[in-house]
Design a protein around this motif. Structure first.
Motif, mmCIF file in Angstrom:
data_model
loop_
_atom_site.group_PDB
_atom_site.id
_atom_site.type_symbol
_atom_site.label_atom_id
_atom_site.label_comp_id
_atom_site.label_asym_id
_atom_site.label_seq_id
_atom_site.Cartn_x
_atom_site.Cartn_y
_atom_site.Cartn_z
ATOM 1 N N VAL A 35 0.709 -1.060 0.757
ATOM 2 C CA VAL A 35 -0.405 0.203 0.233
ATOM 3 C C VAL A 35 1.068 0.968 0.185
ATOM 4 C CG1 VAL A 35 -1.827 0.835 1.361
ATOM 5 C CG2 VAL A 35 -1.248 -1.283 1.670
ATOM 6 N N PRO A 36 0.374 2.354 -0.808
ATOM 7 C CA PRO A 36 1.193 3.421 -1.006
ATOM 8 C C PRO A 36 1.113 4.296 0.438
ATOM 9 C CG PRO A 36 -0.143 3.466 -2.921
ATOM 10 C CD PRO A 36 -0.186 2.372 -1.691
ATOM 11 N N ALA A 37 2.678 4.721 1.064
ATOM 12 C CA ALA A 37 2.529 5.583 2.410
ATOM 13 C C ALA A 37 2.040 6.872 2.014
ATOM 14 C CB ALA A 37 3.935 5.465 1.906
ATOM 15 N N ALA A 38 1.166 6.698 2.967
ATOM 16 C CA ALA A 38 0.545 7.764 2.910
ATOM 17 C C ALA A 38 -0.919 8.199 2.605
ATOM 18 C CB ALA A 38 1.565 9.468 3.198
ATOM 19 N N SER A 39 -0.971 6.914 1.771
ATOM 20 C CA SER A 39 -2.164 6.559 0.920
ATOM 21 C C SER A 39 -4.044 7.190 1.476
ATOM 22 C CB SER A 39 -2.464 6.146 -0.187
ATOM 23 O OG SER A 39 -2.777 4.586 0.664
ATOM 24 N N GLU A 40 -4.593 7.452 0.899
ATOM 25 C CA GLU A 40 -6.289 7.196 1.821
ATOM 26 C C GLU A 40 -6.119 6.120 2.377
ATOM 27 O OE1 GLU A 40 -9.760 9.253 -0.567
ATOM 28 O OE2 GLU A 40 -8.298 10.431 -1.713
ATOM 29 N N GLU A 41 -5.438 5.395 1.109
ATOM 30 C CA GLU A 41 -5.980 3.876 1.437
ATOM 31 C C GLU A 41 -5.401 3.270 3.013
ATOM 32 O OE1 GLU A 41 -7.124 -0.801 1.980
ATOM 33 O OE2 GLU A 41 -8.104 1.771 1.171
ATOM 34 N N ALA A 42 -3.717 3.700 3.166
ATOM 35 C CA ALA A 42 -2.697 3.463 4.215
ATOM 36 C C ALA A 42 -3.669 4.291 5.181
ATOM 37 C CB ALA A 42 -1.893 4.234 4.220
ATOM 38 N N ARG A 43 -4.422 5.894 5.339
ATOM 39 C CA ARG A 43 -4.968 6.772 6.525
ATOM 40 C C ARG A 43 -5.588 5.728 6.999
ATOM 41 N NH1 ARG A 43 -2.208 11.541 7.049
ATOM 42 N NH2 ARG A 43 -0.876 11.752 5.098
ATOM 43 N N ARG A 44 -6.341 4.939 5.584
ATOM 44 C CA ARG A 44 -8.100 4.396 6.647
ATOM 45 C C ARG A 44 -8.102 3.167 6.931
ATOM 46 N NH1 ARG A 44 -10.789 0.161 5.268
ATOM 47 N NH2 ARG A 44 -8.984 -0.444 3.526
ATOM 48 N N ARG A 45 -6.910 2.408 6.786
ATOM 49 C CA ARG A 45 -6.302 0.796 7.558
ATOM 50 C C ARG A 45 -5.629 1.133 8.880
ATOM 51 N NH1 ARG A 45 -3.786 -3.507 3.811
ATOM 52 N NH2 ARG A 45 -5.038 -3.502 1.779
ATOM 53 N N PHE A 46 -4.890 2.367 8.869
ATOM 54 C CA PHE A 46 -4.367 2.616 9.749
ATOM 55 C C PHE A 46 -4.791 3.995 10.189
ATOM 56 C CE2 PHE A 46 -1.808 -0.335 7.520
ATOM 57 C CZ PHE A 46 -2.308 -1.700 8.302
ATOM 58 N N PRO A 47 -5.595 4.553 11.272
ATOM 59 C CA PRO A 47 -5.864 6.097 11.936
ATOM 60 C C PRO A 47 -4.711 6.405 12.948
ATOM 61 C CG PRO A 47 -7.454 4.638 12.076
ATOM 62 C CD PRO A 47 -6.762 4.221 11.439
ATOM 63 N N ALA A 48 -4.158 5.532 13.574
ATOM 64 C CA ALA A 48 -3.660 5.945 14.788
ATOM 65 C C ALA A 48 -1.913 6.437 14.283
ATOM 66 C CB ALA A 48 -3.946 5.309 15.814
ATOM 67 N N LEU A 49 -1.426 5.390 12.811
ATOM 68 C CA LEU A 49 -0.103 5.734 12.503
ATOM 69 C C LEU A 49 0.589 7.082 12.481
ATOM 70 C CD1 LEU A 49 1.997 2.639 11.983
ATOM 71 C CD2 LEU A 49 0.934 3.064 9.328
ATOM 72 N N ASP A 50 1.519 7.577 12.614
ATOM 73 C CA ASP A 50 2.336 8.695 12.151
ATOM 74 C C ASP A 50 2.652 8.376 10.054
ATOM 75 O OD1 ASP A 50 3.081 10.871 11.432
ATOM 76 O OD2 ASP A 50 5.149 10.830 12.986
ATOM 77 N N HIS A 51 1.424 8.714 9.188
ATOM 78 C CA HIS A 51 1.608 8.819 8.091
ATOM 79 C C HIS A 51 2.986 10.345 7.213
ATOM 80 C CE1 HIS A 51 -1.020 5.689 7.661
ATOM 81 N NE2 HIS A 51 -2.609 6.643 9.342
ATOM 82 N N ARG A 52 3.161 10.913 8.355
ATOM 83 C CA ARG A 52 4.005 11.495 7.924
ATOM 84 C C ARG A 52 5.628 10.542 7.681
ATOM 85 N NH1 ARG A 52 5.569 17.869 8.789
ATOM 86 N NH2 ARG A 52 7.725 18.162 7.494
#
Length: 138
Positions: free
Chosen positions: A39-56
């Motif tokens: 999954v591309p990092a910081a993508s909508e999919e990543a944010r949806r799957r892992f909302p608590a993760l520091d995506h930056r």
């Protein structure tokens, strides 16, 4: 590996980094003992799957998330990716030992240097976590 059994891993990779995309494609071609979701990092999919993760932060270093909530970063993330692959599990097990860990760390440092070499002129690292491809010689 310790803790709950890992049945699936999500690899968050920088979709704008040529090295990251190359490694993503390599992982996708390998026989997997543990399925890898790429999954591309910081993508909508990543944010949806892992909302608590520091995506930056996921754009700065490889991050792998296990289906039990385990989060692996940097060297540990590379090792767990290899551990998931049929042809590389024994190598991953060795890289996780005191004898193998220096080799794993050097590999991650070399990848970071390669990413840095692709950074825009005067930039530190990949600007905003995104690398460009250097100009081809004419």
């Amino acid at each position: 590996m310790t803790g709950p059994a890992v049945r699936r891993l999500t690899v968050l990779y920088d979709a704008h980094c040529p090295l990251c995309v190359h490694l993503r494609n390599w992982l996708a071609r390998q026989a997997q003992l543990v399925p890898l979701d790429l999954v591309p990092a910081a993508s909508e999919e990543a944010r949806r799957r892992f909302p608590a993760l520091d995506h930056r932060a996921t754009l700065e270093e490889i991050t792998v998330v296990g289906d039990g909530g385990q989060v692996y970063r940097s060297t540990a993330a590379w090792i767990v990716c290899l551990w998931a692959l049929a042809d590389h599990r024994s190598k991953a097990n060795w890289l996780a030992t005191p004898a193998g860990s220096p080799f794993a760390r050097v590999t991650v440092l070399a990848a970071a240097k390669w990413r840095e070499a692709l950074a825009p002129a005067g930039g530190r690292g990949c600007e905003g976590g995104r690398c460009g491809v250097p100009d081809a010689p004419h």
